[in-house]
Enzyme design. Structure first.
Site, mmCIF file in Angstrom:
data_model
loop_
_atom_site.group_PDB
_atom_site.id
_atom_site.type_symbol
_atom_site.label_atom_id
_atom_site.label_comp_id
_atom_site.label_asym_id
_atom_site.label_seq_id
_atom_site.Cartn_x
_atom_site.Cartn_y
_atom_site.Cartn_z
ATOM 1 N N LYS A 77 -27.883 21.985 -4.008
ATOM 2 C CA LYS A 77 -27.799 22.740 -5.655
ATOM 3 C C LYS A 77 -28.557 21.891 -6.651
ATOM 4 C CE LYS A 77 -23.460 23.731 -8.451
ATOM 5 N NZ LYS A 77 -22.114 23.787 -8.332
ATOM 6 N N SER A 152 -19.722 27.948 -9.188
ATOM 7 C CA SER A 152 -21.104 28.063 -9.475
ATOM 8 C C SER A 152 -22.173 27.605 -8.447
ATOM 9 C CB SER A 152 -20.981 26.583 -10.510
ATOM 10 O OG SER A 152 -20.645 25.310 -9.852
ATOM 11 N N SER A 176 -15.870 25.334 -6.947
ATOM 12 C CA SER A 176 -17.263 25.878 -6.922
ATOM 13 C C SER A 176 -17.999 26.035 -5.833
ATOM 14 C CB SER A 176 -18.100 25.092 -7.915
ATOM 15 O OG SER A 176 -17.969 25.593 -9.397
#
Ligand code: ZN
Lengths: 487, 479
Positions: A77, A152, A176
């Site tokens: 990420k 996210s 997330s």
């Protein structure tokens, strides 16, 4: 061999050990999959093509049995620092920022033999539940491109779901990792707070943030977690004890595990697909051993408020450093004050600004006691409630979200409804507990729906064993593949 | 100066002491000064995204020692907090400090003000990290040096219990002495390793309510503290006496112009939005750690001063001067113990050693004549081998060459002429060459004895003992 990129972490390790695949082939297959699928998916912000290939060639000369994640390509990420390589947090304000150091998790992945293949798209600074708040474009759900992958860590979940990479790192502040894993039909694990070092994770809400793995199955998550977890002198909030052995008892089954389902679930308006996934899980557990009992779990309804007050307060301070003075973008002006104001106005997206304002407000003189202090009290209350629950049962079973993945744009203008979709995930962050999302089945729209397990603090071993047991009963991976793909 | 008739001056101090740790407060960069800008930095002290602080235990130890020395309660659990404000010298745009749960609470500091003991109570001592340095005006740009950023500071906050600028300065001198005794801060106000903010208000005599207080920053010397306070107290009194009210402001002291420059008023005061630092767990200090630090505390200035008076029979003034710095006190004690002559040793240290240090600007550690050397000289004087007056020359020679007292005496030929015959010859020679003075002496000008002694000393090349010389002179002049 094609389709290597869609294999699970465990499957790839076996192929390596049997000499049936080499890291360069697997990385090559991942890069091909990214080339063919990511134009639509938008999961990657950056692909480290040459670096990954070079590393794969290097690993090819080594003994596959020596390293626990030998030759496993991992997507990271984009809020996790990679030395000398862009780390944007999905925000314009960081520009083409390249950190001068690797996050602890990147070091550990590399030391374990994994190959960092690229950086994944995300909601700006991890603030969002649909990946639509990225400054670099939306991510599409591999099961149906009209839908969001969740957020996210939407890029990470979509990359694994679309078979572009066997595993990815996400970060979970209020769900997330688990929510996009559920939306994308993959497995996402958030450990106990402090289980994985946060050093090098660009902070959103420091007291909630945890890095965790997203993979095709519980075993993949366990393998990554085992390599990532453990004390780190650079993160004072990291747990000082070693992580329990997550692998040897993984397949021990569900027989002697006790499950609980929150009594309060009845008062929630659940999507039928979500409700039936939970029913199915409940029946499966009962068939394997003891039927889940209902347990009182007060405070769920106020967990969202508690979470958003504390998380935004911390975020307002954590994001203060992005000011155009030292790195990232800068709107050059005459005065210091307007440099700050113009840079931050141009650099941050609407959602980030909204949260900074909310967080600043709840910490301000005159409001602190009414909001921030109260939220801390609620946090203590929720921690205690969860502590009491885990003196009765081993695992809590609940939905990941009230509904299935939503359409792109569906909730974009309704932030509160977006926030409310975190209702079942935030309590584990508030209480600092390990939690996992595993795919249970498909909705009538053909979209994946997951269930969530939560364990007592420090018991990732129990959590993963429960997840592995359920996964075997659901047989999700064997039954379903994302539509439109060739995986 | 007090508040003047009708007013009581109320002063509180906030002192930032830069701790002499090897590394910074929250990272392992060296806490070094005078290096090339931005060379003593890392992701943590640069506040780079993703970097996290971890507490320097050495800094905690030092603050605990300070707390113990000042009689504070060492809190078993304290908490770091974020103080949020935007300024380019703070790369995270927040400072990691302590707020509602400081490391030390209570405590006090005692000093003497014109013979009276004054006890000022402390509010708290807490730890925080220092900011970087802005360098303005390089081709219209401002540059930032982050080498200092993250260096540990202990902030010491007093209660508003100081009642004059002189007391404020005396408090600070004593605090500085404590910091130096504990070897945790070098206490240099000019260079900013010790920084002082004062707040001051005037309260009407007989009135319980405190007046509105104002703050003064940028006080870079004890003198500046006193002068800044004098100016502000006068300003407040004039304001109050003319029927005005005091506005809560912060001013900077301009040492050159000797005036206060208003920096900001209350309306623009910061809301720092303090909240608990989520990157750091509670700071837990066990009994064992506290005892470990207690054992490291040396004899403190006031105790040492009192012991010098008691044990060595020194006057208060001498004891105060000799204990001002612990290394001078050590030097004195060693000398006094070697000679067994505490008062004589005190005179030598205060007069000759301290004067020499002051004129060369050196410190006692590198002083060429150690306690043993000085004790050797004192012994020679005491034994009559060297006259008191020649002693000063011997001392100068010892510092110059680093040789022992005995060697210096020999080299310079400064042994006392104690042979009476030799001295009598010199006396005779002097008296013969000064018939007019002898005449006047006999007519009653007895003050000329000093002149004769001086002449004999000169003739002897300073090697004669003046006491013996005057004895011979009296005899020869028929008394
Ligand atoms: Zn540093």
């Amino acid at each position: 061999m094609s389709g290597l990129a869609g294999k699970s972490v465990g499957e790839l390790l076996l192929l390596y050990r049997d000499g049936a695949a080499r890291p360069a082939e697997v990385v090559g297959d991942c890069l091909d999959a990214i080339d063919s699928r990511d134009r639509v998916a938008g999961a990657f912000l950056e692909v480290f093509r040459d670096e990954a290939m070079a590393r794969a060639e290097e690993l090819g000369k080594e003994d596959p049995g020596r390293l626990p994640l030998y030759g496993i390509p991992v997507a990271v990420k984009d809020n996790i620092c990679t030395c000398g390589l862009p780390t944007t947090c999905g925000s314009k304000i960081l520009g083409r920022y390249r950190p001068p150091y690797d996050a602890t998790v990147v070091e550990r992945l590399t030391a374990a033999g994994a190959i960092i293949i690229g950086k994944t798209n995300m909601d700006e600074f991890a603030m969002g539940s649909s990946n639509e708040y990225s400054a670099f474009g939306r991510v599409r759900n591999p099961w149906n491109e009209e839908y969001t992958p969740g957020g996210s860590s939407g890029g990470s979940a979509a990359a694994v779901a679309a078979g572009m990479v066997p595993a990815a790192l996400g970060s979970d502040t209020g769900g997330s990792i688990r929510q996009p894993a559920s939306f994308c039909g993959v497995t996402g694990l958030k450990g106990t707070y402090g289980r994985i070092s946060r050093y090098g994770l660009v902070a959103f809400a420091s007291s909630f943030d945890q890095i965790g793995p997203i993979a095709n199955d519980a075993e993949g998550c366990a393998l990554l977690m085992q390599a990532l977890a453990g004390p780190d002198g650079r993160d004072s909030t990291a747990i000082e004890e070693d992580c329990p052995d997550l692998l040897s008892g993984l397949d021990a089954g569900l027989a002697d595990l006790s499950f609980g389902i929150p009594e309060e679930l009845g008062s929630w308006d659940l999507d039928p697909a979500v409700a039936s996934a939970l029913d199915e899980a409940s029946r499966a557990v009962a068939a394997a051993g003891v039927a889940p009992e209902t347990v009182p779990l007060p405070g769920m309804e106020i967990s969202i408020a508690c979470y958003y007050v504390i998380a935004n307060a911390e975020a307002s301070s954590n994001l203060a450093r992005f000011d155009g003075v030292r790195y990232g973008m800068r709107e050059n002006t005459g005065s210091l004050g307007s440099l700050y104001a113009l840079t931050r106005t141009a650099g941050f997206g609407e959602e980030v600004k909204r949260r900074i304002l909310l967080g600043t407000y709840v910490l301000s003189a005159g409001y602190y006691d009414a909001y921030y202090s109260k939220a801390l009290s609620v946090r203590e209350m929720i921690r205690k409630a969860y502590g009491a629950v885990f003196s009765r049962i081993d695992l809590l079973m609940l939905p990941v979200t009230p509904g299935q993945a939503f359409l792109l744009g569906e909730k974009l203008d309704d932030p509160v409804s977006m926030y409310l979709s975190d209702i079942f995930t935030t309590p584990a962050n508030i209480a600092g507990l390990p939690a996992i999302s595993i795919p249970a089945g498909l909705s009538a729209d053909g979209l994946p729906v997951g269930v969530q397990l939560v364990a007592a603090a420090g018991r990732e071993d129990v959590l993963l064993r429960g997840a592995r047991g359920l996964e075997k009963l659901f047989r999700f991976r064997e039954r379903s593949v994302p539509g439109g793909g060739d995986a | 100066m007090a508040g003047g008739a009708g007013y009581v001056t109320v002063i509180g101090l906030e002192v930032h002491a830069q701790l002499l740790t090897r590394t910074k407060m929250f990272c392992r960069c060296p806490a070094a000064f005078g290096e090339e800008p931005n060379t003593m930095v890392c992701p943590v002290c640069l506040g780079l995204p993703g970097a996290l602080p971890s507490v320097n235990r050495e800094a905690v130890s030092m603050a605990v020692r300070l707390g113990l020395a000042l009689g504070c309660v060492i809190e078993r659990e304290s908490a770091f907090a974020r103080k949020n404000y935007f300024y380019p010298d703070a790369p995270r745009n927040y400072q990691i400090s302590m707020y509602d749960r400081p490391l030390c609470t209570g405590g006090s500091l005692v000093f003497e003000d014109e013979g009276t003991e004054v006890n000022v109570r402390l509010e708290r001592i807490h730890l925080e990290d220092d900011a970087g340095k802005l360098l303005h005006g390089r081709g219209g740009h401002s540059l930032i040096d982050f080498n200092r950023c993250g260096v540990p500071l202990a902030e010491i906050v007093t209660r508003p219990e100081i009642h004059s600028p002189r007391q404020a300065s005396l408090f600070l001198r004593r605090l500085r002495q404590m910091l130096r005794y504990l070897e945790i801060c070098d206490g240099n106000l000019e260079e900013g390793s010790m920084r002082v903010d004062v707040n001051v208000s005037l309260r009407r005599t007989g009135d319980d309510a405190l007046g509105t207080r104002t703050e003064i920053k940028n006080l870079n010397s004890f003198k500046a503290v006193e002068a800044g306070l004098e100016v502000e107290i006068k300003r407040q009194r004039d304001e109050l006496e003319s029927g005005g009210t005091i506005v809560q402001v912060t001013s900077l002291w301009d040492a050159r112009e000797k005036k206060l420059v208003t920096m900001r008023s209350k309306e623009r005061a910061h809301d720092y939005r303090y909240f608990p630092e989520p990157d750091l767990p509670l700071l837990i200090i066990g009994e064992g750690w506290i005892e470990e630090e207690r054992a490291k505390i040396p004899e403190l200035p006031l105790d040492r001063e009192r012991r010098f008076r008691r044990e060595y029979g020194l006057p208060a003034y001498d004891a105060g001067v000799l204990t001002a710095e612990s290394d001078i006190a050590d030097y004195y004690e060693e000398t006094a113990n070697l000679t067994g002559e505490p008062k004589t040793s005190a005179n030598w240290v205060m007069r000759d050693v301290l004067r020499e240090l002051k004129s060369t600007g050196g410190d006692i550690g590198g002083f060429p004549a150690g306690p043993a050397a000085l004790a050797g000289l004192i012994d020679l004087v005491k034994g009559g081998v060297v006259s008191n007056s020649a002693g000063a020359d011997v001392f100068a020679a010892m510092i110059e060459s680093g040789e022992s007292a005995a060697d210096a005496v020999k080299r310079l030929g400064l042994e006392c002429i104690s042979e009476v015959n030799e001295l009598e010859e010199i006396v005779d020679r002097v008296l013969e060459s000064k018939p007019d003075e002898v005449e006047r002496y006999h007519r009653g000008k007895k003050q000329l004895m000093k002149f004769f002694v001086g002449q004999v000393m000169k003739e002897s090349g300073g090697k004669a003992d003046p006491l013996i010389v005057s004895g011979i002179l009296r005899r020869k002049l028929g008394e």
